[in-house]
Design an enzyme around this catalytic site. Structure first.
Site, PDB file in Angstrom:
ATOM      1  N   ALA A 274      64.890  26.236  91.831  1.00  0.00           N
ATOM      2  CA  ALA A 274      66.001  27.177  91.764  1.00  0.00           C
ATOM      3  C   ALA A 274      65.687  28.468  92.509  1.00  0.00           C
ATOM      4  CB  ALA A 274      66.322  27.497  90.297  1.00  0.00           C
TER       5      ALA A 274
ATOM      6  N   ALA B 113      81.149  19.714  98.426  1.00  0.00           N
ATOM      7  CA  ALA B 113      80.748  20.406  97.199  1.00  0.00           C
ATOM      8  C   ALA B 113      80.856  19.441  96.021  1.00  0.00           C
ATOM      9  CB  ALA B 113      81.638  21.626  96.970  1.00  0.00           C
ATOM     10  N   THR B 114      79.774  19.293  95.276  1.00  0.00           N
ATOM     11  CA  THR B 114      79.772  18.355  94.156  1.00  0.00           C
ATOM     12  C   THR B 114      79.976  19.015  92.800  1.00  0.00           C
ATOM     13  OG1 THR B 114      77.364  18.507  93.937  1.00  0.00           O
ATOM     14  CG2 THR B 114      78.227  16.794  95.405  1.00  0.00           C
TER      15      THR B 114
ATOM     16  N   HIS C 299      78.722  30.782  96.995  1.00  0.00           N
ATOM     17  CA  HIS C 299      78.565  29.754  98.027  1.00  0.00           C
ATOM     18  C   HIS C 299      79.800  29.699  98.930  1.00  0.00           C
ATOM     19  CE1 HIS C 299      74.876  27.340  96.950  1.00  0.00           C
ATOM     20  NE2 HIS C 299      74.968  28.159  95.913  1.00  0.00           N
ATOM     21  N   ARG C 300      80.969  29.817  98.341  1.00  0.00           N
ATOM     22  CA  ARG C 300      82.207  29.753  99.127  1.00  0.00           C
ATOM     23  C   ARG C 300      82.300  30.906 100.109  1.00  0.00           C
ATOM     24  NH1 ARG C 300      86.141  28.448  93.966  1.00  0.00           N
ATOM     25  NH2 ARG C 300      85.913  26.153  93.965  1.00  0.00           N
TER      26      ARG C 300
ATOM     27  N   ARG D 263      80.025  32.633 101.637  1.00  0.00           N
ATOM     28  CA  ARG D 263      79.110  32.672 102.769  1.00  0.00           C
ATOM     29  C   ARG D 263      79.314  31.529 103.752  1.00  0.00           C
ATOM     30  NH1 ARG D 263      73.866  31.390  99.080  1.00  0.00           N
ATOM     31  NH2 ARG D 263      73.703  29.140  99.431  1.00  0.00           N
ATOM     32  N   ARG D 264      80.184  30.578 103.458  1.00  0.00           N
ATOM     33  CA  ARG D 264      80.469  29.499 104.407  1.00  0.00           C
ATOM     34  C   ARG D 264      81.315  30.022 105.558  1.00  0.00           C
ATOM     35  NH1 ARG D 264      82.976  25.615  99.995  1.00  0.00           N
ATOM     36  NH2 ARG D 264      81.246  25.720  98.523  1.00  0.00           N
TER      37      ARG D 264
ATOM     38  N   GLU E  19      85.739  18.640  98.045  1.00  0.00           N
ATOM     39  CA  GLU E  19      85.177  18.641  96.700  1.00  0.00           C
ATOM     40  C   GLU E  19      85.035  17.199  96.225  1.00  0.00           C
ATOM     41  OE1 GLU E  19      87.483  21.136  94.163  1.00  0.00           O
ATOM     42  OE2 GLU E  19      86.944  22.986  95.251  1.00  0.00           O
TER      43      GLU E  19
ATOM     44  N   ASP F  34      76.048  19.685  98.940  1.00  0.00           N
ATOM     45  CA  ASP F  34      75.384  20.629  98.044  1.00  0.00           C
ATOM     46  C   ASP F  34      76.058  20.540  96.659  1.00  0.00           C
ATOM     47  OD1 ASP F  34      73.858  22.656  96.971  1.00  0.00           O
ATOM     48  OD2 ASP F  34      74.370  24.150  98.499  1.00  0.00           O
TER      49      ASP F  34
END
Length: 228
Positions: A17, A40-41, A58-59, A61-62, A70, A91
């Protein structure tokens, strides 16, 4: 400079982590020179604000030009639906495994087998000669696939059954996929290590009938994989 394989194949980026593994995977995808599909999982629970904040991070910075899919459960189907020349960034495997925890072992085995077949499609086999079957052509895909995985087994054994099941399922899955992947990176404290360039594969006695022999490269056999 970011070393990024541009040829087709599968790369696994694993680590503990907050090690920087997602950052590293995104850097590899951005450097691929391909159109990127982000798979995205995770599943967002509105009641879990802290997890929702992680997903939002995460969203944000894409890159805007990346496509997002998804796929909390149907990961193989999501990968197969992407353009054949795309860079596909998944990811992560850990959240995908968590989403399957309430499924029985048979369903989990089937899901893992389907995923492996999607990631490593077998080439057509020529059986006409009567000799040992051999591939007739390379696999019919040119995707570059990057999988983010979590290293969860470095700490104590979880005290509860579901925690042990999650750790064991994820560990077995990542080990088997890494044995067949073209590139495996371990990210620790913000540093990425290319394991295939410096490490020796550990043969899995559950899947390799010649496991008593030390080998420098991973080999695959026709033995069935066990994921549970």
């Amino acid at each position: 400079m970011i070393a990024s394989p541009s040829r087709p194949g599968c790369t696994i980026v694993t680590g503990p982590a907050r090690s920087g593994k997602s950052d590293r995977a995104e850097q590899l995808a951005a450097a691929s020179g391909r159109s990127v599909v982000y798979v995205a999982t995770s599943q967002v629970d509105p009641a879990d604000r802290e997890w929702a904040d992680r997903v939002d991070e995460h969203r944000r910075r894409r890159p805007a030009e990346w496509t997002t899919i998804e796929a909390p459960l149907d990961l193989a189907e999501a990968i197969a639906s992407t353009p054949i020349a795309a860079c596909v960034l998944v990811d992560s495997l850990g959240t995908w495994v968590a989403n399957w925890l309430d499924r029985d072992p048979e369903a989990w085995q089937a899901a893992c087998t389907t995923l492996a077949a999607c990631l490593f499609p077998d080439p057509p086999i020529d059986r006409s000669s009567g000799d040992r079957p051999r591939p007739t052509s390379p696999p019919q895909t040119s995707r570059q696939i990057i999988l983010v995985a979590e290293e969860t087994g470095w700490g104590i054994v979880p005290a509860y059954a579901s925690g042990r099941q999650f750790r064991d399922r994820l560990g077995r899955l990542v080990r088997d996929l890494a044995a067949r992947a073209d590139r495996v990176e371990l990210v620790v404290a913000g540093w990425a290590i290319d394991l295939r360039s410096i490490a020796q594969a550990v043969i899995n006695p559950a899947t390799d009938r010649n496991s008593h022999e030390c080998k420098n490269v991973s080999t695959t056999t026709d033995q069935p994989k066990k994921w549970v």
